[in-house]
Every structure is written in structure tokens, then in C-alpha cells.
Motif scaffolding. Sequence first.
Motif, PDB file in Angstrom:
ATOM      1  N   ALA A  13       0.854  -1.198   0.000  1.00 19.38           N
ATOM      2  CA  ALA A  13       0.000   0.000   0.000  1.00 19.38           C
ATOM      3  C   ALA A  13       0.883   1.240   0.000  1.00 19.38           C
ATOM      4  O   ALA A  13       1.603   1.496   0.969  1.00 19.38           O
ATOM      5  CB  ALA A  13      -0.921  -0.005   1.221  1.00 19.38           C
ATOM      6  N   VAL A  17      -3.151   4.681  -2.750  1.00 20.90           N
ATOM      7  CA  VAL A  17      -3.677   3.362  -3.084  1.00 20.90           C
ATOM      8  C   VAL A  17      -5.198   3.448  -3.234  1.00 20.90           C
ATOM      9  O   VAL A  17      -5.868   4.198  -2.517  1.00 20.90           O
ATOM     10  CB  VAL A  17      -3.275   2.314  -2.015  1.00 20.90           C
ATOM     11  CG1 VAL A  17      -3.881   2.621  -0.658  1.00 20.90           C
ATOM     12  CG2 VAL A  17      -3.635   0.910  -2.468  1.00 20.90           C
ATOM     13  N   THR A  19      -8.760   2.401  -2.596  1.00 19.59           N
ATOM     14  CA  THR A  19      -9.438   1.698  -1.512  1.00 19.59           C
ATOM     15  C   THR A  19     -10.196   0.474  -2.024  1.00 19.59           C
ATOM     16  O   THR A  19     -10.155  -0.590  -1.399  1.00 19.59           O
ATOM     17  CB  THR A  19     -10.403   2.648  -0.783  1.00 19.59           C
ATOM     18  OG1 THR A  19      -9.674   3.800  -0.358  1.00 19.59           O
ATOM     19  CG2 THR A  19     -11.027   2.001   0.425  1.00 19.59           C
ATOM     20  N   LEU A  22      -7.716  -2.444  -2.923  1.00 15.92           N
ATOM     21  CA  LEU A  22      -7.160  -3.024  -1.710  1.00 15.92           C
ATOM     22  C   LEU A  22      -8.233  -3.812  -0.965  1.00 15.92           C
ATOM     23  O   LEU A  22      -7.978  -4.901  -0.444  1.00 15.92           O
ATOM     24  CB  LEU A  22      -6.561  -1.942  -0.807  1.00 15.92           C
ATOM     25  CG  LEU A  22      -5.878  -2.438   0.462  1.00 15.92           C
ATOM     26  CD1 LEU A  22      -4.734  -3.406   0.151  1.00 15.92           C
ATOM     27  CD2 LEU A  22      -5.371  -1.268   1.282  1.00 15.92           C
ATOM     28  N   THR A  56      -5.161   6.797   1.414  1.00 14.62           N
ATOM     29  CA  THR A  56      -5.653   6.242   0.159  1.00 14.62           C
ATOM     30  C   THR A  56      -6.029   7.373  -0.794  1.00 14.62           C
ATOM     31  O   THR A  56      -6.109   8.535  -0.396  1.00 14.62           O
ATOM     32  CB  THR A  56      -6.900   5.362   0.388  1.00 14.62           C
ATOM     33  OG1 THR A  56      -7.999   6.196   0.769  1.00 14.62           O
ATOM     34  CG2 THR A  56      -6.646   4.297   1.444  1.00 14.62           C
TER      35      THR A  56
END
Length: 79
Positions: A13, A17, A19, A22, A56
Motif C-alpha cells: 500500500a 492506493v 481503496t 485493496l 488512500t
Amino acid sequence: MVVGMKHRVVALALAGVATFELGCAVQVFGPTPRPDLVPSAYEFVVCGPGGRRVETGEGLVLRLDHGLSALQQADTVLV
């Protein structure tokens, strides 16, 4: 992989990144909702630079417990 050991998946991460992506990795490789009934086949870890907080792309802040060294022990790395 040694019999009885879980396959280790490490997600990297970085700042920004996504969300959703992930979250998909967590749903596929993370712990099962009822580990007492269906144990996970994976050991899942999210890591980042310095094992610190990462924001994020959507503005959520993740607190990471693992630094980049976690990548060295991975069987599979998700980027």
C-alpha cells in the motif's frame, strides 16, 4: 511451501492506493468471517514504506503494522 503452512500474501500500500482494489484483496485473501468454521488458506498482510500511515486516493488513512521488509517473506505480492 511446507505442508500445513499458509500461503503468505502481502499487499503493498503506497500513498494514493485505491481503496476498492485493496478492499478486494482483503476480501479474497484476508481472514474469513468465521475462521472457526472455514479457516483461511492464506496469511494476509498489508505493508508500506516504514510501516506507517498511508492515505488512500479516497482520503482514508490506513495504519500499517508492516514495513517493506514484509515483502521478503511473501509467497505472492500484490501491487
